[in-house]
Design a protein around this motif. Sequence first.
Motif, PDB file in Angstrom:
ATOM      1  N   ALA A  45      -3.329  -9.185   4.911  1.00 40.16           N
ATOM      2  CA  ALA A  45      -1.997  -8.728   3.930  1.00 40.16           C
ATOM      3  C   ALA A  45      -2.137  -7.360   3.091  1.00 40.16           C
ATOM      4  N   ALA A  46      -3.577  -7.282   2.852  1.00 38.53           N
ATOM      5  CA  ALA A  46      -4.121  -6.150   2.082  1.00 38.53           C
ATOM      6  C   ALA A  46      -4.096  -5.167   2.843  1.00 38.53           C
ATOM      7  N   THR A  47      -3.275  -4.094   2.570  1.00 41.88           N
ATOM      8  CA  THR A  47      -2.978  -2.929   3.389  1.00 41.88           C
ATOM      9  C   THR A  47      -3.463  -1.838   2.292  1.00 41.88           C
ATOM     10  N   THR A  48      -3.616  -0.505   2.882  1.00 41.99           N
ATOM     11  CA  THR A  48      -3.996   0.454   2.118  1.00 41.99           C
ATOM     12  C   THR A  48      -2.486   1.166   1.512  1.00 41.99           C
ATOM     13  N   ASP A  49      -2.646   1.374   0.135  1.00 40.21           N
ATOM     14  CA  ASP A  49      -1.483   2.018  -0.834  1.00 40.21           C
ATOM     15  C   ASP A  49      -1.303   3.518  -0.035  1.00 40.21           C
ATOM     16  N   PRO A  50      -0.159   3.942   0.378  1.00 34.27           N
ATOM     17  CA  PRO A  50       0.141   5.161   0.773  1.00 34.27           C
ATOM     18  C   PRO A  50       0.080   6.098  -0.637  1.00 34.27           C
ATOM     19  N   LYS A  97     -10.326   9.036   0.087  1.00 35.10           N
ATOM     20  CA  LYS A  97     -11.332   9.432  -0.508  1.00 35.10           C
ATOM     21  C   LYS A  97     -11.268  10.103  -1.692  1.00 35.10           C
ATOM     22  N   ALA A  98     -11.683   9.875  -2.684  1.00 34.68           N
ATOM     23  CA  ALA A  98     -11.368  10.320  -4.187  1.00 34.68           C
ATOM     24  C   ALA A  98     -11.855  12.072  -4.120  1.00 34.68           C
TER      25      ALA A  98
END
Length: 167
Positions: free
Chosen positions: A38-43, A48-49
Amino acid sequence: MGIAELKRELGMVAPERSEGERSETSRSGGATIPLAAAATTDPEVAAKAVRRQFSAAYKRRILQEADKAGSGEIAALLRREGLYSSHLTFWRKQREAGEIDSLAPRKRGKKPAPRNPLASENEHLRRETQRLQKRLRQAETIIDVQKKLCDLLGLTVPPIDQNENDE
């Protein structure tokens, strides 16, 4: 224990509901997929910072606004611009130090070594020497083959006078 009960324990299957219950999983508290999946990356968040860089004009403008503002207004300015008070402190120190380009962003990391003006000429001459040495070896090989051919055919070859400078 069956597969359905195992999935239910691991949180892979939503709990069974009666007809009166809602079917929305967010309100029922059940999960239909494992938490790890369920943990997906937030658009909205970059993978990379990236370090923020502020232009000199932007820094001057913010410092002028901060100098005119009171303490509560400075806090509002910082929140509005997404800055920290340490930014103002650092920029003020740079401005007071009188550095001409102090407010411009500086490139981080190791500074490149100054290039020696003779280095490029030296490298060019080194490559030229290698090229000429290769051609000399080819020419010597050709001459040796010609000498052997003359010996096989019984032709006489006039001797080559070598200078003192020849090796």
